[in-house]
Motif scaffolding. Structure first.
Motif, PDB file in Angstrom:
ATOM      1  N   PHE A 114      39.992  43.917  41.829  1.00  0.00           N
ATOM      2  CA  PHE A 114      40.772  42.687  41.643  1.00  0.00           C
ATOM      3  C   PHE A 114      41.280  42.168  42.986  1.00  0.00           C
ATOM      4  O   PHE A 114      41.790  42.926  43.811  1.00  0.00           O
ATOM      5  CB  PHE A 114      41.954  42.954  40.713  1.00  0.00           C
ATOM      6  N   VAL A 115      41.132  40.865  43.205  1.00  0.00           N
ATOM      7  CA  VAL A 115      41.552  40.219  44.453  1.00  0.00           C
ATOM      8  C   VAL A 115      42.661  39.224  44.142  1.00  0.00           C
ATOM      9  O   VAL A 115      42.513  38.389  43.236  1.00  0.00           O
ATOM     10  CB  VAL A 115      40.369  39.504  45.141  1.00  0.00           C
ATOM     11  N   ARG A 116      43.740  39.290  44.873  1.00  0.00           N
ATOM     12  CA  ARG A 116      44.844  38.357  44.646  1.00  0.00           C
ATOM     13  C   ARG A 116      44.389  36.922  44.913  1.00  0.00           C
ATOM     14  O   ARG A 116      43.616  36.667  45.850  1.00  0.00           O
ATOM     15  CB  ARG A 116      46.027  38.702  45.551  1.00  0.00           C
TER      16      ARG A 116
ATOM     17  N   MET B 225      36.485  45.855  30.237  1.00  0.00           N
ATOM     18  CA  MET B 225      37.779  46.097  30.868  1.00  0.00           C
ATOM     19  C   MET B 225      38.300  44.789  31.465  1.00  0.00           C
ATOM     20  O   MET B 225      37.553  44.026  32.049  1.00  0.00           O
ATOM     21  CB  MET B 225      37.651  47.146  31.970  1.00  0.00           C
ATOM     22  N   SER B 226      39.606  44.542  31.297  1.00  0.00           N
ATOM     23  CA  SER B 226      40.195  43.328  31.844  1.00  0.00           C
ATOM     24  C   SER B 226      40.116  43.346  33.362  1.00  0.00           C
ATOM     25  O   SER B 226      40.173  44.407  33.996  1.00  0.00           O
ATOM     26  CB  SER B 226      41.660  43.221  31.395  1.00  0.00           C
ATOM     27  N   GLU B 227      39.998  42.164  33.949  1.00  0.00           N
ATOM     28  CA  GLU B 227      39.910  42.069  35.409  1.00  0.00           C
ATOM     29  C   GLU B 227      41.153  42.640  36.069  1.00  0.00           C
ATOM     30  O   GLU B 227      41.084  43.206  37.157  1.00  0.00           O
ATOM     31  CB  GLU B 227      39.725  40.598  35.814  1.00  0.00           C
ATOM     32  N   ASN B 228      42.315  42.522  35.400  1.00  0.00           N
ATOM     33  CA  ASN B 228      43.555  43.003  35.986  1.00  0.00           C
ATOM     34  C   ASN B 228      43.584  44.527  36.117  1.00  0.00           C
ATOM     35  O   ASN B 228      44.414  45.076  36.847  1.00  0.00           O
ATOM     36  CB  ASN B 228      44.755  42.525  35.160  1.00  0.00           C
ATOM     37  N   PHE B 229      42.725  45.245  35.380  1.00  0.00           N
ATOM     38  CA  PHE B 229      42.668  46.705  35.459  1.00  0.00           C
ATOM     39  C   PHE B 229      41.472  47.175  36.289  1.00  0.00           C
ATOM     40  O   PHE B 229      41.137  48.351  36.276  1.00  0.00           O
ATOM     41  CB  PHE B 229      42.598  47.300  34.046  1.00  0.00           C
ATOM     42  N   ASP B 230      40.842  46.267  36.988  1.00  0.00           N
ATOM     43  CA  ASP B 230      39.695  46.578  37.831  1.00  0.00           C
ATOM     44  C   ASP B 230      40.180  46.742  39.270  1.00  0.00           C
ATOM     45  O   ASP B 230      40.902  45.889  39.794  1.00  0.00           O
ATOM     46  CB  ASP B 230      38.659  45.452  37.728  1.00  0.00           C
TER      47      ASP B 230
ATOM     48  N   MET C  64      40.349  33.126  52.309  1.00  0.00           N
ATOM     49  CA  MET C  64      39.116  33.645  52.913  1.00  0.00           C
ATOM     50  C   MET C  64      38.310  32.583  53.670  1.00  0.00           C
ATOM     51  O   MET C  64      37.857  32.829  54.793  1.00  0.00           O
ATOM     52  CB  MET C  64      38.262  34.309  51.841  1.00  0.00           C
ATOM     53  N   PRO C  65      38.078  31.368  53.097  1.00  0.00           N
ATOM     54  CA  PRO C  65      37.315  30.359  53.851  1.00  0.00           C
ATOM     55  C   PRO C  65      37.969  29.970  55.174  1.00  0.00           C
ATOM     56  O   PRO C  65      37.280  29.761  56.180  1.00  0.00           O
ATOM     57  CB  PRO C  65      37.252  29.162  52.886  1.00  0.00           C
TER      58      PRO C  65
ATOM     59  N   ILE D 223      42.307  43.629  53.028  1.00  0.00           N
ATOM     60  CA  ILE D 223      43.532  43.918  52.268  1.00  0.00           C
ATOM     61  C   ILE D 223      43.503  43.015  51.036  1.00  0.00           C
ATOM     62  O   ILE D 223      44.056  41.912  51.031  1.00  0.00           O
ATOM     63  CB  ILE D 223      44.785  43.675  53.115  1.00  0.00           C
ATOM     64  N   VAL D 224      42.834  43.470  49.974  1.00  0.00           N
ATOM     65  CA  VAL D 224      42.495  42.579  48.860  1.00  0.00           C
ATOM     66  C   VAL D 224      43.594  42.473  47.812  1.00  0.00           C
ATOM     67  O   VAL D 224      43.630  41.502  47.051  1.00  0.00           O
ATOM     68  CB  VAL D 224      41.182  43.033  48.195  1.00  0.00           C
ATOM     69  N   ASN D 225      44.494  43.446  47.753  1.00  0.00           N
ATOM     70  CA  ASN D 225      45.507  43.426  46.702  1.00  0.00           C
ATOM     71  C   ASN D 225      46.749  44.168  47.183  1.00  0.00           C
ATOM     72  O   ASN D 225      46.651  45.135  47.948  1.00  0.00           O
ATOM     73  CB  ASN D 225      44.966  44.075  45.425  1.00  0.00           C
ATOM     74  N   TRP D 226      47.898  43.732  46.737  1.00  0.00           N
ATOM     75  CA  TRP D 226      49.165  44.373  47.093  1.00  0.00           C
ATOM     76  C   TRP D 226      50.230  43.958  46.082  1.00  0.00           C
ATOM     77  O   TRP D 226      50.104  42.950  45.383  1.00  0.00           O
ATOM     78  CB  TRP D 226      49.587  43.993  48.517  1.00  0.00           C
ATOM     79  N   ARG D 227      51.257  44.759  45.991  1.00  0.00           N
ATOM     80  CA  ARG D 227      52.340  44.433  45.073  1.00  0.00           C
ATOM     81  C   ARG D 227      53.633  45.061  45.582  1.00  0.00           C
ATOM     82  O   ARG D 227      53.630  46.181  46.106  1.00  0.00           O
ATOM     83  CB  ARG D 227      52.037  44.948  43.662  1.00  0.00           C
TER      84      ARG D 227
END
Length: 469
Positions: A9-11, A1-6, A18-19, A149-153
């Motif tokens: 997935f982290v923006r 499965m593509s990473e974009n459909f996982d 993060m660092p 908050i790992v992903n948003w759109r």
């Protein structure tokens, strides 16, 4: 499965930040967190030398370094100024439960807002989710740290930019005998075909080592008789504004200088240790005397006279002190004061109220923005919670204090304000609000209630003494 459909997935911008978030949080936590990171924040001495001696030297170099908790103290000072007054909650009776238990786990909305503002100062980002607890039959407010908050759109719908996706990382505790196991799951908040959908993703398989799959899916409703939500009840809170983009953490610059100060401290303490060790030396010894002293040993001290041959000499050699590291520390300390670290330097000079207020304005302007953003986000979430409770009227609010400096009202000022009110130049409501800003009247009290209480108060007769006719 593509990473974009996982779902995991982290923006990219989140991953890149993060660092920086970790560094600021470590600096705010203090010496234990910074030193436990080892040489992540402190350079290694002669990194190409992997000998046991050099390893021991680096351990001593790290142990002698002194970390000054300047950034953490500054953050505590900012929180103290923001919560100098209790926040004002204007909510219907149905949401009275939020006052003492906002998240369903026993955290009051006052305590929760403190944590939110603290996270804004450290990471410049936070999230608030208005959820509904089916078990307790009540709305709750759940806070999410920037790291979770790992992903948003967002998407433009009908000419408006709207939030259509938020993915939140959650860690749950599952019982394991008398202990527990930590499990990672993801909560997806999505707007699909104009309706809000909430999904919980968990790992599959007997040992929960398989891929993530949907474990729960719900379509929440604002209240029983209404249709699905037409928006995602999730509010971003930022240091500059409350949009989904990442903001610069307010304490980032101060934390960077604080670490530079820590590295200078390591050099300074290492120099103090090295230069502080005196080196005894002798001269004028022939081979016979040298062998004799090596065999019998040398005792140094006022009660141990040292026998030397003719023309022999004994003295101590000590390196000159190296003050460059100390000067660098002092320079960074002054710079941190300029950045707003007021707590590290006590100024005993007496200032007028005007001087103190003008000096604090620059130092707290950034704090004012953060406080306003927290208030705005809580107000949005509070109205969502009211909709869960069946109240869609709006107008409810939760406001944090932005008067960071206590205003002192002398008798002349009070007299002038009352005179203006009595002459009709000031309305009743303006009089009450002015006294609320001066802490003469409780800021949490509704001005209309104060006015009504004054009108209902019985008249007071003065000038009468006991026994007068």
């Amino acid at each position: 499965m593509s990473e974009n459909f996982d779902i995991t997935f982290v923006r990219p911008e989140h991953r890149a930040a993060m660092p920086l978030w970790k560094m600021i949080r470590d600096v705010c936590r203090g010496a234990d967190a910074v030193k436990s990171a080892g040489h992540d924040y402190l350079p290694r001495l002669d990194p190409t030398d992997r000998s046991a001696r050099n390893r021991r030297r680096n351990e001593d170099y790290l142990a002698r370094a002194v970390f000054y908790p300047i950034t953490g103290n500054t953050k505590i000072g900012m929180l103290g100024m923001a919560f100098r007054k209790v926040p004002t909650l204007n909510a219907p009776d149905k949401l009275a439960c939020l006052l003492n238990n906002a998240d369903g786990a026993g955290t009051s909305i006052y305590q929760q807002s403190q944590v939110v503002l603290e996270n804004i100062l450290e990471a410049g980002r936070e999230g608030l989710f208005a959820d509904y607890s089916a078990a307790d039959q009540r709305p709750i407010i759940v806070g999410y740290r920037a790291e979770d908050i790992v992903n948003w759109r967002t998407q433009t719908l009908n000419g408006q930019t709207r939030l259509v996706l938020v993915v939140l990382r959650e860690i749950t505790e599952e019982p394991d005998g008398y202990g527990f196991k930590l499990r990672v799951q993801y909560r997806e908040l999505a707007l699909e075909s104009g309706a809000f959908v909430c999904r919980v993703w968990k790992r599959t398989g007997p040992d929960e080592t398989g891929p993530y799959a949907i474990a729960e899916e719900t379509t929440p409703r604002a209240f029983a008789s209404s249709g699905p939500w037409d928006e995602i009840p999730f509010a971003f809170v930022g240091a500059q504004n409350n949009d989904p983009t990442l903001d610069e953490p307010p304490l980032a610059a101060l934390a960077e200088i604080n670490l530079g100060h820590y590295r200078n401290s390591a050099d300074y303490e290492d120099s103090v240790w090295f230069c502080g060790q005196v080196q005894p030396w002798m001269s004028g010894l022939d081979t016979e005397w040298r062998d004799h002293l090596e065999k019998t040993g040398v005792k140094v001290g006022s009660r141990n006279p040292l026998m030397l041959p003719k023309d022999g000499a004994f003295a101590y050699a000590q390196a000159q002190p190296n003050m460059l590291a100390k000067e660098a520390m002092d320079s960074k300390r002054d710079y941190m004061v300029a950045l707003g670290a007021r707590l590290i330097e006590q100024n005993s000079a007496i200032k007028t109220a005007t001087q103190a207020s003008s000096e604090q304005t620059a130092a707290t302007s950034l704090l004012s923005i953060c406080v306003a953003n927290v208030s705005e986000a809580y107000t949005r979430v509070l109205n969502w919670c009211a909709r869960y409770a069946g109240d869609a009227s709006g107008g409810w609010s939760y406001t944090l204090n932005q008067e960071f400096i206590a205003r002192v009202a002398d008798s002349g000022m009070v007299t002038a304000i009352v005179s203006a009110w009595q002459s009709g130049a000031m309305r009743d409501a303006d009089l009450v609000r002015t006294f609320q800003k001066l802490d003469i009247i409780d800021p949490a009290v509704d001005p209309d209630d104060v006015i009504q209480a004054l009108k209902d108060k019985p008249p007071t007769f003065t000038g009468l003494n006991n026994g007068d006719d």
